[in-house]
Scaffold this active site. Sequence first.
Site, PDB file in Angstrom:
ATOM      1  N   GLY A 270       0.802  -1.213   0.000  1.00  0.00           N
ATOM      2  CA  GLY A 270       0.000   0.000   0.000  1.00  0.00           C
ATOM      3  C   GLY A 270       0.835   1.264   0.000  1.00  0.00           C
ATOM      4  O   GLY A 270       2.062   1.228   0.035  1.00  0.00           O
ATOM      5  N   ASN A 271       0.120   2.370  -0.041  1.00  0.00           N
ATOM      6  CA  ASN A 271       0.777   3.664  -0.199  1.00  0.00           C
ATOM      7  C   ASN A 271       1.539   4.107   1.055  1.00  0.00           C
ATOM      8  O   ASN A 271       2.592   4.719   0.949  1.00  0.00           O
ATOM      9  CB  ASN A 271      -0.258   4.716  -0.582  1.00  0.00           C
ATOM     10  N   GLU A 293       7.983  -9.880   2.435  1.00  0.00           N
ATOM     11  CA  GLU A 293       7.299 -10.735   1.457  1.00  0.00           C
ATOM     12  C   GLU A 293       7.120 -10.041   0.118  1.00  0.00           C
ATOM     13  O   GLU A 293       7.160 -10.670  -0.916  1.00  0.00           O
ATOM     14  CB  GLU A 293       5.961 -11.233   2.008  1.00  0.00           C
ATOM     15  N   ILE A 363      -6.740  -1.503   9.637  1.00  0.00           N
ATOM     16  CA  ILE A 363      -8.038  -0.839   9.508  1.00  0.00           C
ATOM     17  C   ILE A 363      -8.285  -0.006  10.768  1.00  0.00           C
ATOM     18  O   ILE A 363      -8.632   1.160  10.696  1.00  0.00           O
ATOM     19  CB  ILE A 363      -9.178  -1.891   9.350  1.00  0.00           C
ATOM     20  N   ASN A 383      -9.278  -7.064   2.563  1.00  0.00           N
ATOM     21  CA  ASN A 383      -8.386  -7.935   1.788  1.00  0.00           C
ATOM     22  C   ASN A 383      -8.192  -9.266   2.511  1.00  0.00           C
ATOM     23  O   ASN A 383      -8.724 -10.285   2.117  1.00  0.00           O
ATOM     24  CB  ASN A 383      -7.028  -7.256   1.579  1.00  0.00           C
ATOM     25  N   GLY A 387       0.428 -11.573   5.223  1.00  0.00           N
ATOM     26  CA  GLY A 387       1.564 -11.992   6.031  1.00  0.00           C
ATOM     27  C   GLY A 387       1.709 -11.174   7.298  1.00  0.00           C
ATOM     28  O   GLY A 387       2.660 -11.367   8.062  1.00  0.00           O
ATOM     29  N   LYS A 407     -12.568   7.692   5.757  1.00  0.00           N
ATOM     30  CA  LYS A 407     -13.798   8.219   5.132  1.00  0.00           C
ATOM     31  C   LYS A 407     -14.037   9.680   5.515  1.00  0.00           C
ATOM     32  O   LYS A 407     -15.058  10.032   6.147  1.00  0.00           O
ATOM     33  CB  LYS A 407     -15.002   7.344   5.493  1.00  0.00           C
TER      34      LYS A 407
HETATM   35  O1  0RQ Z   1     -11.032   2.322   1.385  1.00  0.00           O
HETATM   36  O2  0RQ Z   1     -10.273   3.060  -0.828  1.00  0.00           O
HETATM   37  O3  0RQ Z   1     -12.691   2.551  -0.368  1.00  0.00           O
HETATM   38  O4  0RQ Z   1     -11.598   4.582   0.648  1.00  0.00           O
HETATM   39  O5  0RQ Z   1      -9.736   0.857   3.676  1.00  0.00           O
HETATM   40  O6  0RQ Z   1      -7.214   2.031   3.310  1.00  0.00           O
HETATM   41  O7  0RQ Z   1      -5.935   3.968   4.138  1.00  0.00           O
HETATM   42  O8  0RQ Z   1      -5.838   3.356   1.659  1.00  0.00           O
HETATM   43  O9  0RQ Z   1      -4.701   1.989   3.469  1.00  0.00           O
HETATM   44  O10 0RQ Z   1      -4.100   0.729   1.316  1.00  0.00           O
HETATM   45  O11 0RQ Z   1      -2.653   0.772   3.416  1.00  0.00           O
HETATM   46  O12 0RQ Z   1      -4.792  -0.497   3.354  1.00  0.00           O
HETATM   47  C1  0RQ Z   1      -5.340  -2.612   6.359  1.00  0.00           C
HETATM   48  C2  0RQ Z   1      -6.544  -2.625   4.184  1.00  0.00           C
HETATM   49  C3  0RQ Z   1      -4.923  -0.801   4.717  1.00  0.00           C
HETATM   50  C4  0RQ Z   1      -4.052  -3.090   4.242  1.00  0.00           C
HETATM   51  C5  0RQ Z   1      -5.231  -2.303   4.876  1.00  0.00           C
HETATM   52  C6  0RQ Z   1     -10.592   1.895   4.167  1.00  0.00           C
HETATM   53  C7  0RQ Z   1     -10.098   3.126   3.454  1.00  0.00           C
HETATM   54  C8  0RQ Z   1      -9.809   2.565   2.076  1.00  0.00           C
HETATM   55  C9  0RQ Z   1      -7.721   1.156   2.372  1.00  0.00           C
HETATM   56  P1  0RQ Z   1     -11.423   3.190   0.099  1.00  0.00           P
HETATM   57  P2  0RQ Z   1      -5.914   2.932   3.081  1.00  0.00           P
HETATM   58  P3  0RQ Z   1      -3.971   0.749   2.791  1.00  0.00           P
HETATM   59  C10 0RQ Z   1       1.895  -7.640   3.510  1.00  0.00           C
HETATM   60  C11 0RQ Z   1       1.111  -7.410   4.769  1.00  0.00           C
HETATM   61  C12 0RQ Z   1      -3.642  -6.594   5.776  1.00  0.00           C
HETATM   62  C13 0RQ Z   1      -2.600  -7.437   5.098  1.00  0.00           C
HETATM   63  C14 0RQ Z   1      -1.198  -7.041   5.388  1.00  0.00           C
HETATM   64  C15 0RQ Z   1      -4.203  -4.597   4.391  1.00  0.00           C
HETATM   65  C16 0RQ Z   1      -9.249   1.203   2.385  1.00  0.00           C
HETATM   66  O13 0RQ Z   1      -2.864  -2.685   4.851  1.00  0.00           O
HETATM   67  O14 0RQ Z   1      -4.903  -5.237   3.629  1.00  0.00           O
HETATM   68  O15 0RQ Z   1      -0.897  -6.203   6.218  1.00  0.00           O
HETATM   69  N1  0RQ Z   1      -3.561  -5.184   5.446  1.00  0.00           N
HETATM   70  N2  0RQ Z   1      -0.290  -7.676   4.683  1.00  0.00           N
HETATM   71  O16 0RQ Z   1     -11.076   4.126   3.456  1.00  0.00           O
HETATM   72  C17 0RQ Z   1     -13.541   1.610   7.431  1.00  0.00           C
HETATM   73  C18 0RQ Z   1     -11.748   1.905   8.894  1.00  0.00           C
HETATM   74  C19 0RQ Z   1     -10.887   1.985   7.758  1.00  0.00           C
HETATM   75  C20 0RQ Z   1     -11.464   1.865   6.501  1.00  0.00           C
HETATM   76  C21 0RQ Z   1      -9.296   2.151   6.285  1.00  0.00           C
HETATM   77  N3  0RQ Z   1     -11.284   1.988  10.132  1.00  0.00           N
HETATM   78  N4  0RQ Z   1     -13.050   1.700   8.674  1.00  0.00           N
HETATM   79  N5  0RQ Z   1     -12.776   1.674   6.329  1.00  0.00           N
HETATM   80  N6  0RQ Z   1     -10.442   1.974   5.614  1.00  0.00           N
HETATM   81  N7  0RQ Z   1      -9.547   2.175   7.610  1.00  0.00           N
HETATM   82  C22 0RQ Z   1       1.206  -7.942   2.203  1.00  0.00           C
HETATM   83  C23 0RQ Z   1       0.610  -9.282   2.108  1.00  0.00           C
HETATM   84  O17 0RQ Z   1       0.376  -9.912   3.055  1.00  0.00           O
HETATM   85  C24 0RQ Z   1       0.316  -9.888   0.818  1.00  0.00           C
END
Ligand code: 0RQ
Length: 501
Positions: A270-271, A293, A363, A383, A387, A407
């Site tokens: 992610g960003n 990873e 989240i 998602n 890992g 949001k």
């Molecule tokens: O949704 O795009 O519809 O607005 O979640 O959030 O802030 O863009 O952040 O892209 O870093 O994703 C946890 C999902 C964060 C990611 C997570 C909504 C927010 C947006 C994305 P929109 P951001 P990111 C190595 C490690 C688990 C797997 C992992 C993830 C969307 O980091 O999938 O860590 N992690 N793997 O608006 C409601 C909240 C929210 C929310 C964010 N509290 N309530 N919506 N959003 N917070 C990689 C692998 O393992 C493969």
Amino acid sequence: TVPRVLCPSLRKRIMSAKDAAALIPSGVNVGMSGFTGAGYPKAVPQALAEHIREQKTQGENYRISVWTGASTAPELDGALAEVDGIEMRLPYQSDPVCRQKINDGKMEYIDIHLSHVAQHAWSGFFGKLDIAIIEVSGITEDGRLIPSSSIGNNKTWIDQADKVILEVNYAQSAGLEGMHDVYYGTALPPRRKPIDITRPDERFGEKYLMCAPEKVIAVVETNAPDRNSRFSDPDENSCRIASHLLDFYTTEVENKRLPANLLPLQSGVGNIANAVMAGLNEGPFNNMTAYTEVLQDGMLAMLKSGKLAKASATAFSLSPEANKDLAENIDFYRERIILRTQEMSNHPEIIRRLGVIAMNGMIEADIYGNVNSTHVMGSRIMNGIGGSGDFARNGYLSVFMTPSTAKNGAISTIVPMVSHVDHTEHDVQVIVTEQGLADLRGLSPRQRALNIIEKCAHPDFRPQLRDYFERACAARRGMHTPHLLGEALSWHQRYEETGQM
Ligand code: 0RQ
């Protein structure tokens, strides 16, 4: 173009994607390559989706189960989900169509730690694997497979499947050959042996994947790039998060809790993760390493600048520009990057031994430090855990980061109680938002709550969080982890009802 299918017996198996897809019956379990949008098969899944669509018009309920390394792309998850062709999906996914089908109850989804997938498959927990569909970047004359831009679970899928379909992708750099390290020594308990690695840049496996040629029922030649999504430029929040983390690492080095070049880095997708890498690339630390990873643009830039000396991962996840840079400088990168199977990139034993610094997105977190990485408002999957659990539980330090609101400020990402738990308070040491960084090490639950509220929560939500905490303490139902049970999830309830926490 120089031919890439050099093995004579496998050359005889070359066919169209359509013909290969027709060899996949309904009801089978299919193991596919692919990890964070890299190295996934691109032609056969689309042809299969078309085949499924046709069968469905004739009244056939044609569905398969899809096991992968991690997320793939629209050509795989998207195409198959679109035609309702997936009965069950595992593990991590990030496709919008897939997500919708799962949340609508039309697709089963098993979200498990990425390091567990291969061993669960070997133990038979998911049933029998029928077919593997694996993208490779070439096949040598003696039939060895040159992996492509990810390895993921490919070794396991090839070993376990009765039949194998290979996609040989000419768009993958031929120079990837030699970058991989495929460990063939895994065994199930009680026959497991220690894994012989003490530095991120050590090799202990093979450069190729092995596959008995008689298992290969089709070879499909393709020429298409990986998903290669663009990253947005780091926004203000991401830059602030990166800056809080850099200050923290600087203090840790001063206090001799971290060496001057830090410890091997793991960075999520992610960003924000990409922005943190950009921050580290400008920061004071040199000669860093990564045991992670996914290699995103940020880490490639760090390798290029020399800030990062070596990196180990299981997959790339690059923008088109970074992918071009990789191809153009593949000899430079091959000296510095090792791609391993995901059982090894995410192995608890190795992560603990190396002392990895784990940095992942989330989240939401609660005031006591429990973290939700996967579910919006407790029920809707985003998602998957990916890992993050492998690294958070076993790392030397585990950091979780997020903007303090989501949001447009309607949601506080710091809440009284998380609506779903992926990482418990015991696995979370540092929480960072643009507001600040809470170092939770050595703190009791009530001490953690004060820290998280004051350092991480958005000022708009701080008074409400303080009020909840104070009233929970005043209730004196139990002073170790004070809660008001009737109110703990009321913030989420309020959001569902009013669109505002
Ligand atoms: O949704 O795009 O519809 O607005 O979640 O959030 O802030 O863009 O952040 O892209 O870093 O994703 C946890 C999902 C964060 C990611 C997570 C909504 C927010 C947006 C994305 P929109 P951001 P990111 C190595 C490690 C688990 C797997 C992992 C993830 C969307 O980091 O999938 O860590 N992690 N793997 O608006 C409601 C909240 C929210 C929310 C964010 N509290 N309530 N919506 N959003 N917070 C990689 C692998 O393992 C493969």
